[in-house]
Design an enzyme around this catalytic site. Sequence first.
Site, PDB file in Angstrom:
ATOM      1  CB  CYS A 284      -0.899  -0.021   1.238  1.00 59.32           C
ATOM      2  SG  CYS A 284      -2.072   1.331   1.222  1.00 59.32           S
TER       3      CYS A 284
ATOM      4  CB  CYS B 196      -2.056   5.473   1.249  1.00 60.88           C
ATOM      5  SG  CYS B 196      -2.559   5.252  -0.444  1.00 60.88           S
TER       6      CYS B 196
ATOM      7  CB  CYS C 142      -2.881  -3.519  -3.084  1.00 64.23           C
ATOM      8  SG  CYS C 142      -4.478  -2.845  -3.574  1.00 64.23           S
TER       9      CYS C 142
HETATM   10  S1  SF4 Z   1      -6.923  -1.813  -0.837  1.00 62.70           S
HETATM   11 FE1  SF4 Z   1      -4.890  -1.411  -1.701  1.00 62.70          FE
HETATM   12  S2  SF4 Z   1      -4.795   0.790  -2.038  1.00 62.70           S
HETATM   13 FE2  SF4 Z   1      -6.544   0.386  -0.662  1.00 62.70          FE
HETATM   14  S3  SF4 Z   1      -5.725   0.661   1.433  1.00 62.70           S
HETATM   15 FE3  SF4 Z   1      -5.571  -1.512   0.911  1.00 62.70          FE
HETATM   16  S4  SF4 Z   1      -3.510  -1.751   0.043  1.00 62.70           S
HETATM   17 FE4  SF4 Z   1      -3.967   0.455   0.033  1.00 62.70          FE
END
Ligand code: SF4
Length: 152
Positions: free
Chosen positions: A92, A94, A111
């Site tokens: 991820c 973020c 992810c």
């Molecule tokens: S789904 Fe993917 S982009 Fe969304 S918070 Fe989880 S790891 Fe990050």
Amino acid sequence: MRWFLSLLVGFAATGAAFITRGARVPATRREAKPAADDVDEGEFEKALAAMTSFSNRYVKLSKTKYCAEPSVTSVVIRGLAEHKVALGAPLCPCRFYECKESEAKDGYWNCPCVPMRERKECHCMLFLTDDNDFVGESTDITVDEITALTAM
Ligand code: SF4
């Protein structure tokens, strides 16, 4: 809404963590260094195509939609592709991590991360449920759009 999305894109583009409703962010996790430092361009293009394809499939599979502001979607997919090249896994983009390599091996934040798989919680705002204030209508994005929207 636009000011918030601009802030979000700015944070994601710089690799900083951001938090939305329901996100779980351990205070002890901090980022060691940006993962995209040594990304090979050819490998990155392949990874960007793969992560775009993955996102377009998963958004439909999870019955979610992309953000109304496509630059948010683009920055997140680009970040996933950079991590795929640098770490071998779509960690991820973020969040802050003390050690990205060990987090990628751990898998919790690869992810789609565990919160997304278990509760449809995507704190990156890549996969949004219908009750999210920022949800759009789209479930498709192209590599060209992502490239245009994330050009520096
Ligand atoms: S789904 Fe993917 S982009 Fe969304 S918070 Fe989880 S790891 Fe990050």
